[in-house]
Write a protein that holds these residues in place. Sequence first.
Motif, PDB file in Angstrom:
ATOM      1  N   ILE A   1       8.745  -7.729 -10.474  1.00 43.68           N
ATOM      2  CA  ILE A   1       8.323  -8.528  -9.319  1.00 43.68           C
ATOM      3  C   ILE A   1       8.465  -7.711  -8.040  1.00 43.68           C
ATOM      4  N   SER A   2       9.590  -7.029  -7.908  1.00 47.80           N
ATOM      5  CA  SER A   2       9.817  -6.189  -6.718  1.00 47.80           C
ATOM      6  C   SER A   2       8.818  -5.044  -6.658  1.00 47.80           C
ATOM      7  N   LEU A   3       8.547  -4.439  -7.807  1.00 56.04           N
ATOM      8  CA  LEU A   3       7.588  -3.336  -7.864  1.00 56.04           C
ATOM      9  C   LEU A   3       6.186  -3.812  -7.488  1.00 56.04           C
ATOM     10  N   ALA A   4       5.803  -4.992  -7.945  1.00 57.43           N
ATOM     11  CA  ALA A   4       4.491  -5.549  -7.600  1.00 57.43           C
ATOM     12  C   ALA A   4       4.385  -5.780  -6.087  1.00 57.43           C
ATOM     13  N   GLU A   5       5.429  -6.313  -5.491  1.00 65.28           N
ATOM     14  CA  GLU A   5       5.437  -6.529  -4.036  1.00 65.28           C
ATOM     15  C   GLU A   5       5.393  -5.197  -3.299  1.00 65.28           C
ATOM     16  N   PHE A   6       6.125  -4.219  -3.797  1.00 71.42           N
ATOM     17  CA  PHE A   6       6.139  -2.890  -3.199  1.00 71.42           C
ATOM     18  C   PHE A   6       4.731  -2.278  -3.232  1.00 71.42           C
ATOM     19  N   CYS A   7       4.052  -2.381  -4.377  1.00 71.12           N
ATOM     20  CA  CYS A   7       2.691  -1.855  -4.508  1.00 71.12           C
ATOM     21  C   CYS A   7       1.734  -2.571  -3.553  1.00 71.12           C
TER      22      CYS A   7
END
Length: 114
Positions: free
Chosen positions: A47-53
């Motif tokens: 989830i954090s990686l998706a937001e970061f992207c």
Amino acid sequence: MSIDLTCVKCDSSFELDPTELLNGSDRIQCPHCNSKVSPLAVEEFAISLAEFCKQIAALSKRFSLSLSLESDDLPSTYRLDEEEEEEEAEEEEEEDVFEDMNDGDEAYESEENY
């Protein structure tokens, strides 16, 4: 895009394809010693990686971005203290024991079988 990981347990390095996480993979596991991260931690990381992207895509309209982040370089507010690290390691060991039992080892049905 790839994420380079080094297993703390066996000191082996391996790569993780972030697209697998973004597509719903629920595993981060060392291919050498099978040490793994809990599914909840993997989900939160994804989830954090998706937001970061998403944020990188927004920035890319104005800037090109290159990033290198080492876990040892994290600000102290994001690091676990030694007690938390020990607790996490103990929890992972307990999870491994229970998973091993579910992988074919027979569990005792009652205390009488000990």
